[in-house]
Design a protein around this motif. Structure first.
Motif, PDB file in Angstrom:
ATOM      1  N   THR A   1      -0.328  -9.144  10.504  1.00 20.69           N
ATOM      2  CA  THR A   1      -0.799  -7.655   9.021  1.00 20.69           C
ATOM      3  C   THR A   1      -2.107  -7.295  10.301  1.00 20.69           C
ATOM      4  OG1 THR A   1      -1.867  -7.916   7.046  1.00 20.69           O
ATOM      5  CG2 THR A   1      -2.511  -9.951   8.729  1.00 20.69           C
ATOM      6  N   MET A   2      -3.404  -6.321   9.447  1.00 19.72           N
ATOM      7  CA  MET A   2      -4.055  -5.514  10.138  1.00 19.72           C
ATOM      8  C   MET A   2      -4.887  -4.830   8.574  1.00 19.72           C
ATOM      9  SD  MET A   2      -5.123  -2.513  12.814  1.00 19.72           S
ATOM     10  CE  MET A   2      -3.327  -1.898  12.359  1.00 19.72           C
ATOM     11  N   VAL A   3      -5.482  -5.315   7.914  1.00 19.90           N
ATOM     12  CA  VAL A   3      -6.422  -4.103   7.425  1.00 19.90           C
ATOM     13  C   VAL A   3      -7.784  -3.856   7.140  1.00 19.90           C
ATOM     14  CG1 VAL A   3      -7.178  -5.311   5.256  1.00 19.90           C
ATOM     15  CG2 VAL A   3      -5.088  -6.396   5.944  1.00 19.90           C
ATOM     16  N   GLY A   4      -7.950  -3.154   7.034  1.00 20.13           N
ATOM     17  CA  GLY A   4      -9.773  -2.515   7.250  1.00 20.13           C
ATOM     18  C   GLY A   4      -9.953  -1.081   7.080  1.00 20.13           C
ATOM     19  N   THR A   5     -10.863  -0.628   7.259  1.00 18.81           N
ATOM     20  CA  THR A   5     -11.028   0.923   7.434  1.00 18.81           C
ATOM     21  C   THR A   5     -11.268   1.158   8.239  1.00 18.81           C
ATOM     22  OG1 THR A   5     -12.525   2.643   6.011  1.00 18.81           O
ATOM     23  CG2 THR A   5     -13.518   0.658   6.558  1.00 18.81           C
ATOM     24  N   GLY A   6     -11.060   3.050   7.777  1.00 16.37           N
ATOM     25  CA  GLY A   6     -11.450   3.589  10.099  1.00 16.37           C
ATOM     26  C   GLY A   6     -10.825   3.159  10.949  1.00 16.37           C
ATOM     27  N   LEU A   7      -9.398   2.182  11.166  1.00 20.62           N
ATOM     28  CA  LEU A   7      -8.487   1.448  12.208  1.00 20.62           C
ATOM     29  C   LEU A   7      -7.514   2.413  12.935  1.00 20.62           C
ATOM     30  CD1 LEU A   7      -8.265  -1.889  10.554  1.00 20.62           C
ATOM     31  CD2 LEU A   7     -10.324  -1.078  12.017  1.00 20.62           C
ATOM     32  N   GLY A   8      -7.159   3.935  11.861  1.00 17.16           N
ATOM     33  CA  GLY A   8      -6.092   4.914  12.955  1.00 17.16           C
ATOM     34  C   GLY A   8      -6.563   4.562  13.919  1.00 17.16           C
TER      35      GLY A   8
END
Length: 403
Positions: free
Chosen positions: A277-284
């Motif tokens: 799983t990977m969650v956050g903002t600005g992770l592209g």
């Protein structure tokens, strides 16, 4: 540039042939353990063997390695490039009524040294492959001393446990997969390790017109990672996303951050369940988007909206099952899901992916320690921001020769 690369490869070839004349089967040394100077050996797991030799009169061991890989690809509906790129199906220009492609571009070469000193071992590693343009391109170039590492290699935000085995290069879509220049320090314990790193802040941005925009972050990305044995790992990242009026007619910055976790759970002696799983903002930038450098048109870290820079919220999940049969045969089946929160009312972004599911099933035969063959079915379902749903299917057959 190609001329210089060819000269380098030509210069390395005679040395490799001389070493190969003395190459025999040696005892396996676990990856990360020092090689006894002067005694040829093999370093690493069976699928990553390389013969190691001592430079006479020195305390330095050297090793050449790599593999040759042929991929035979058949796309039923969309051309997904030399290395499977599920995001490519969002582009109508990639439609096909059936296409066969043969490529050996994933083949790679690497070179490793270990130099023993009074104060410890200095290690270096350089590796390249022939993606994306079939010329030799850098994958890794780093050095290690004790717990210190400097150079280009896998991001510290990326976990190594729980990685499914696929014929597709890299992990399935939705898994952290990035190589970056960095400085890192790792503190190892009996059951695991903790690592912290400062990494190059590569920030893919897109304008509200749907075209890539230039970025200029003032600070490196800060990443931390903890791994427990070979069963679980968790990591985090904090980063500045920024641009200025000299690059994109906008002077603004915002914060990017996220967490990622992977695990592997044995279900008996042959079956393993793996999750991500990977969650956050600005992770592209940390998603396994291939080809490298295409992130802005697939998973941008942030979007320039007027005079503001807004980070893109991101979530991904993945599960897989792997089973080891008899006589070197193994199978894997898995699925992953990625969603990004793009603004719905921006005309230039309507053909961007809103969500994407990638599934696969494979059968692989490890004929021996140096040779593997396999076949894999890959399925992509992509939902664009404009509401259009697209399905794509690919068959991949591969032969892999390690050396």
């Amino acid at each position: 540039m190609k001329f210089k690369k060819n000269i380098l490869l030509a210069a390395m070839l005679p040395a490799g042939l001389v070493l190969a004349q003395n190459s025999v089967a040696y005892n396996v040394v676990p990856a990360g353990q020092p090689v006894v100077t002067g005694e040829p050996s093999r370093v690493g797991a069976p699928w990553n063997h390389r013969s190691t030799f001592n430079i006479p009169g020195t305390q330095t061991d050297i090793a050449f390695g790599g593999y040759i890989k042929l991929d035979a690809l058949y796309d039923f509906d969309y051309d997904q490039w030399l290395v499977t790129d599920p995001f490519s199906v969002a582009n109508e220009n990639n439609k096909t009524t059936g296409r066969t492609t043969f490529t050996a571009a994933e083949s790679r070469l690497n070179f490793r040294t270990q130099t023993h000193t009074e104060h410890g071992t200095i290690k270096t590693y350089v590796e390249g492959h022939f993606i994306p343009d079939e010329s030799f391109n850098l994958r890794h170039a780093y050095g290690e001393y004790g717990g210190f590492l400097a150079g280009k290699t896998w991001s510290n935000f990326m976990q190594m446990v729980g990685s499914p085995r696929t014929l597709k290069l890299g992990n399935p879509l939705g898994y952290t997969f990035e190589r970056q220049p960095q400085v890192r320090y790792t503190l190892r314990g009996d059951d695991g390790f903790f690592a912290v790193a400062l990494e190059d802040s590569d920030t893919p941005l897109v304008s509200d017109a749907g075209v890539p925009a230039s970025s200029e972050s003032r600070l490196p990305d800060l990443t931390v990672r903890y791994q427990y044995g070979h069963s679980f790992g968790i990591s985090g990242v904090v980063r500045e996303l920024a641009t200025n009026e000299y690059l994109a007619n906008t002077d603004d910055s915002t914060l990017g951050y996220g967490v990622a976790a992977r695990g592997a759970l044995p279900l008996g002696s042959r079956l393993v369940l793996k999750g991500n799983t990977m969650v956050g903002t600005g992770l592209g930038n940390y998603l396994n988007v291939i080809p490298e450098g295409a992130e802005a048109m697939r998973t941008p870290d942030a979007i320039i909206l007027g005079d503001k820079l807004e980070s893109v919220d991101f979530q991904s999940y993945g599960l897989s099952l792997e089973y080891r049969w008899e006589d070197g045969w193994s199978s894997a089946i898995g699925s992953s899901y990625v969603t990004q929160d793009l603004p719905e009312n921006v005309a230039g972004l309507q053909e961007f992916a809103d969500s994407i599911q990638f599934s696969y099933a494979n059968l692989i035969w490890d004929i021996n320690e140096q040779l593997a063959v396999g076949v894999e079915y890959q399925y992509t379902n992509l939902e664009r921001l404009d509401g259009e749903s697209i399905d794509a299917n690919r068959i991949q057959a591969s032969a892999l020769f390690h050396f």
